[in-house]
Write an enzyme that holds these catalytic residues in place. Sequence first.
Site, PDB file in Angstrom:
ATOM      1  N   LYS A  83       2.839  -4.313   6.119  1.00 51.55           N
ATOM      2  CA  LYS A  83       3.070  -4.009   4.650  1.00 51.55           C
ATOM      3  C   LYS A  83       4.764  -3.883   4.338  1.00 51.55           C
ATOM      4  CE  LYS A  83      -0.850  -4.852   3.076  1.00 51.55           C
ATOM      5  NZ  LYS A  83      -1.017  -6.191   2.529  1.00 51.55           N
TER       6      LYS A  83
ATOM      7  N   SER B 216       1.002  -1.144  -0.022  1.00 49.19           N
ATOM      8  CA  SER B 216      -0.025  -0.053   0.150  1.00 49.19           C
ATOM      9  C   SER B 216       1.010   1.289   0.077  1.00 49.19           C
ATOM     10  CB  SER B 216      -1.007  -0.005   1.315  1.00 49.19           C
ATOM     11  OG  SER B 216      -1.348   1.267   1.537  1.00 49.19           O
TER      12      SER B 216
HETATM   13  O1  GFB Z   1      -9.840   6.901   2.330  1.00 50.52           O
HETATM   14  P1  GFB Z   1      -9.185   7.033   3.942  1.00 50.52           P
HETATM   15  O2  GFB Z   1     -10.274   6.537   4.775  1.00 50.52           O
HETATM   16  O3  GFB Z   1      -8.060   6.793   4.062  1.00 50.52           O
HETATM   17  O4  GFB Z   1      -9.484   8.677   4.013  1.00 50.52           O
HETATM   18  P2  GFB Z   1      -6.311   7.293   3.927  1.00 50.52           P
HETATM   19  C1  GFB Z   1      -8.916   9.645   3.259  1.00 50.52           C
HETATM   20  C2  GFB Z   1      -9.499  11.044   3.322  1.00 50.52           C
HETATM   21  O5  GFB Z   1     -10.538  11.295   3.314  1.00 50.52           O
HETATM   22  C3  GFB Z   1      -9.024  11.494   4.943  1.00 50.52           C
HETATM   23  C4  GFB Z   1     -11.256  11.687   4.343  1.00 50.52           C
HETATM   24  O6  GFB Z   1      -8.468  12.679   5.035  1.00 50.52           O
HETATM   25  C5  GFB Z   1     -10.431  11.411   5.475  1.00 50.52           C
HETATM   26  O7  GFB Z   1     -10.486  12.263   6.621  1.00 50.52           O
HETATM   27  N1  GFB Z   1     -12.660  11.551   4.451  1.00 50.52           N
HETATM   28  C6  GFB Z   1     -13.705  12.329   4.324  1.00 50.52           C
HETATM   29  C7  GFB Z   1     -13.235  10.432   4.501  1.00 50.52           C
HETATM   30  N2  GFB Z   1     -14.834  11.915   4.641  1.00 50.52           N
HETATM   31  C8  GFB Z   1     -14.779  10.627   4.756  1.00 50.52           C
HETATM   32  C9  GFB Z   1     -15.638   9.444   5.089  1.00 50.52           C
HETATM   33  O8  GFB Z   1     -16.860   9.539   4.972  1.00 50.52           O
HETATM   34  N3  GFB Z   1     -14.989   8.267   5.402  1.00 50.52           N
HETATM   35  C10 GFB Z   1     -13.575   8.223   5.200  1.00 50.52           C
HETATM   36  N4  GFB Z   1     -12.983   6.986   5.376  1.00 50.52           N
HETATM   37  N5  GFB Z   1     -12.716   9.209   4.965  1.00 50.52           N
HETATM   38  C11 GFB Z   1      -5.930   4.877   4.466  1.00 50.52           C
HETATM   39  C12 GFB Z   1      -5.111   4.056   5.452  1.00 50.52           C
HETATM   40  O9  GFB Z   1      -5.494   5.816   4.666  1.00 50.52           O
HETATM   41  O10 GFB Z   1      -5.726   4.412   3.024  1.00 50.52           O
HETATM   42  C13 GFB Z   1      -4.785   2.591   5.030  1.00 50.52           C
HETATM   43  O11 GFB Z   1      -5.463   4.254   6.626  1.00 50.52           O
HETATM   44  C14 GFB Z   1      -4.708   2.511   3.481  1.00 50.52           C
HETATM   45  O12 GFB Z   1      -3.902   2.210   5.637  1.00 50.52           O
HETATM   46  C15 GFB Z   1      -5.516   3.270   2.685  1.00 50.52           C
HETATM   47  O13 GFB Z   1      -3.419   2.929   3.325  1.00 50.52           O
HETATM   48  C16 GFB Z   1      -5.359   3.124   1.365  1.00 50.52           C
HETATM   49  O14 GFB Z   1      -6.038   7.598   2.598  1.00 50.52           O
HETATM   50  O15 GFB Z   1      -6.190   8.451   4.705  1.00 50.52           O
END
Ligand code: GFB
Length: 314
Positions: free
Chosen positions: A144, A111
């Site tokens: 990872k 990742s």
């Molecule tokens: O996709 P996401 O959960 O993961 O969040 P990461 C990306 C961004 O979107 C963050 C915002 O800044 C969140 O705060 N966001 C806005 C939201 N609204 C929402 C919502 O409703 N749900 C979610 N989930 N986010 C993950 C890693 O990080 O990415 C993993 O924790 C992995 O380890 C994965 O690498 C690909 O991109 O921040």
Amino acid sequence: MEFSEKTGRIYVAGHNGMVGSAIVRALKSDGYSNIITRSSKELDLRNQNQVDQFFKTEKPDFVFLAAAKVGGILANNIYRAEFLYDNLMIQTNIIHASHVNKVSKLLFLGSSCIYPKLAEQPLTEEALLTGELEPTNEPYAIAKISGIKMCEAYRDQYGDNFISAMPTNLYGPNDNYDLKTSHVLPALLRKFHEAKVNGDSEVNCWGSGSPMREFLHVNDLASACMHLMKTYNEKEFVNVGTGTDVTIKELAETIASTVGFQGELVWDVSKPDGTPRKLMNVSRIEASGWKYKIELKEGINQVYKEFKESELAL
Ligand code: GFB
């Protein structure tokens, strides 16, 4: 045995997940039929005895290691022990059993969160282990990174052809739409859809909206995996992405317009932003002859169509 011969026994670990299922579709459409799969109920990949027995009996020639405990920013941050334990166990058992049972080639999937939080952008493969990780997903990233290092070590010590690919943020069919554990793209698709159907005037989005993310359709990742299994045999792991990114705010606006939600976006800054940016440098994979095909807007249209046809849609 060469992967391109199409006669080898291929084990896809994690075939019910978004990535594994895309790899199975890509294999089938390319004429590969000797595919071995096990659900997590049939085979607990965290259990070394079960994995050893499975490899001894099935003797796969090729392995796609797409099984992992995954989730969005909140799930990574809450279930820190599970993200570390489950992922270390799954990958360690599979990589070691692949060595013992003389698997011809293995592809390990990591990742983009393996890179330091403040690494220079776009992220080249050389940035690994040059700085501190993003705290919200440090356990996942550590697991990872261990997987990459295991593949490298088994190659160094035993000559095993174990390669690794690091995909950027993914989306596509069979994504997780559970709002507590999902990634941003499926979460916002669902939230905007439900707000539109319910006639709500606003949608709650997490964080500030300013972080930047790169998104790759999982069908493109699967085609990259096929390409790497056919052509790439080096120790150095490979980034897989599009090479372009958007702010979360831009992503939210694109999803809102795809769904047809016309209300307001409210940003909940009590939720974490995560890493400010993680844009992949994709020169290495492009130089090897692969490039993504599905543009973000087109991909969002596709997944929204699939979502509306699914039982999840209101
Ligand atoms: O996709 P996401 O959960 O993961 O969040 P990461 C990306 C961004 O979107 C963050 C915002 O800044 C969140 O705060 N966001 C806005 C939201 N609204 C929402 C919502 O409703 N749900 C979610 N989930 N986010 C993950 C890693 O990080 O990415 C993993 O924790 C992995 O380890 C994965 O690498 C690909 O991109 O921040």
